[in-house]
Design a protein around this motif. Sequence first.
Motif, PDB file in Angstrom:
ATOM      1  N   UNK A  82      13.603   4.927  -2.397  1.00 38.46           N
ATOM      2  CA  UNK A  82      12.887   5.735  -3.392  1.00 38.46           C
ATOM      3  C   UNK A  82      13.484   7.133  -3.553  1.00 38.46           C
ATOM      4  N   UNK A  83      14.600   7.380  -2.867  1.00 37.26           N
ATOM      5  CA  UNK A  83      15.250   8.681  -2.974  1.00 37.26           C
ATOM      6  C   UNK A  83      14.466   9.812  -2.339  1.00 37.26           C
ATOM      7  N   UNK A  84      13.617   9.485  -1.341  1.00 42.57           N
ATOM      8  CA  UNK A  84      12.778  10.499  -0.704  1.00 42.57           C
ATOM      9  C   UNK A  84      13.424  11.020   0.573  1.00 42.57           C
ATOM     10  N   UNK A  85      13.375  12.314   0.790  1.00 46.63           N
ATOM     11  CA  UNK A  85      13.721  12.856   2.107  1.00 46.63           C
ATOM     12  C   UNK A  85      12.794  12.195   3.120  1.00 46.63           C
TER      13      UNK A  85
ATOM     14  N   UNK B  88       0.830  -1.204   0.000  1.00 50.12           N
ATOM     15  CA  UNK B  88       0.000   0.000   0.000  1.00 50.12           C
ATOM     16  C   UNK B  88       0.863   1.251   0.000  1.00 50.12           C
ATOM     17  N   UNK B  89       1.937   1.247   0.810  1.00 52.29           N
ATOM     18  CA  UNK B  89       2.858   2.391   0.828  1.00 52.29           C
ATOM     19  C   UNK B  89       3.489   2.576  -0.549  1.00 52.29           C
ATOM     20  N   UNK B  90       3.959   1.485  -1.130  1.00 46.95           N
ATOM     21  CA  UNK B  90       4.609   1.562  -2.447  1.00 46.95           C
ATOM     22  C   UNK B  90       3.648   2.082  -3.506  1.00 46.95           C
ATOM     23  N   UNK B  91       2.381   1.670  -3.426  1.00 44.89           N
ATOM     24  CA  UNK B  91       1.406   2.121  -4.413  1.00 44.89           C
ATOM     25  C   UNK B  91       1.140   3.615  -4.284  1.00 44.89           C
ATOM     26  N   UNK B  92       1.022   4.096  -3.054  1.00 42.59           N
ATOM     27  CA  UNK B  92       0.812   5.528  -2.848  1.00 42.59           C
ATOM     28  C   UNK B  92       1.989   6.321  -3.406  1.00 42.59           C
ATOM     29  N   UNK B  93       3.196   5.880  -3.091  1.00 38.49           N
ATOM     30  CA  UNK B  93       4.387   6.599  -3.554  1.00 38.49           C
ATOM     31  C   UNK B  93       4.478   6.564  -5.079  1.00 38.49           C
ATOM     32  N   UNK B  94       4.214   5.406  -5.682  1.00 34.72           N
ATOM     33  CA  UNK B  94       4.288   5.280  -7.141  1.00 34.72           C
ATOM     34  C   UNK B  94       3.234   6.152  -7.823  1.00 34.72           C
TER      35      UNK B  94
END
Length: 261
Positions: free
Chosen positions: A215-218, A130-136
Motif C-alpha cells: 500500500x506504499x505505507x511507511x 479488516x486491515x485492508x478495510x481500515x486502510x482503504x
Amino acid sequence: MSLSDSTARSEAYEVSNGAGRGGAVILCEHASHHIPPRYGDLGLAEADRQSHAAWDPGACAVARLLSDALDAPLIASKVSRLVYDCNRPPEAASAMPEKSEVIEVPGNTNLTQDQRDERVATVYTPFCEAVSQVIATRKAAGLTTALITIHSFTPVYYGSPRSVEIGILHDSDSRLADAMLDHASALPDREISRNDPYGPEDGVTHSLQLHGLQNGLANVMIEVRNDLLRTPEEEAQIAEELMTLIRPALAATQPTGGAGA
C-alpha cells in the motif's frame, strides 16, 4: 460491520478506535491465546496454551495504549497464533506450526488441505480484510497512514539469553525504522536494536509486506522483550517509552502532519 464504530468485532479479530484519525494504523497479530472450541485444545497442556508459544504476552496491552496515544485504529487478532499466525502467509509452514520452539503442537500435525483452508478462511482472511478495510477507509478520507505492528518476545530462546530489549524491525522500507532509531538515544537505559531478535530472513515481516509495502505505507514492526511487560504499570512504561520514538518518527516521515495527538 462498520469501521466507523468505536469497536468492531468478529470471531477472528477486533477493531478498536476504527474512526481514529491519527497518523498510524496499529496491528497486533498475536494478541490472544484463545483457541476456538472447534479446534479442541490442539493437544496442548494448559501451561503451553497460556505460554508465549500461543501469543505475545503484553503486546495487545501496549498496542491499545499506543492506539489511545496516537488516536490510531487498532486491529488485533482474537485467535491464538498456534491456530493460525496472522503474520504468516498461508503457504508458510509456520502459519500453522507443528512445533513452536520446544513445544510440540499435536493438533497441527498432518493437517489436510481442507483443514488448512478452513483456518485461512476463518482466521487469516477476515483479519487481513479488516486491515485492508481500515486502510482503504483512511485513504478515501485523505488521511496519512503509517503501519505499526506490535509484538513481544521471550528473554530466553532455545536456552540462549537475549540482551536486546526493544527490536525495531523492517523489510525493504526502512523509513519509519530509521526515524525511530534516530531517536534511540532518548532512551539511554534501553538496549534497542535493528532487526533483532528477528529480521526479514526469519519470515516475520509478512504483515509489513502485505499491508505496508503493497500500500506504499511507511511501516515498522516493534518487538518488546516480554519480561518488561509483566504488569500494567510496566506495559504503560514501555508504551510511554515507545512514544518517545514513534511520535518524532511519524513527524519525520509524514511532513504534512497526521502523527496524532
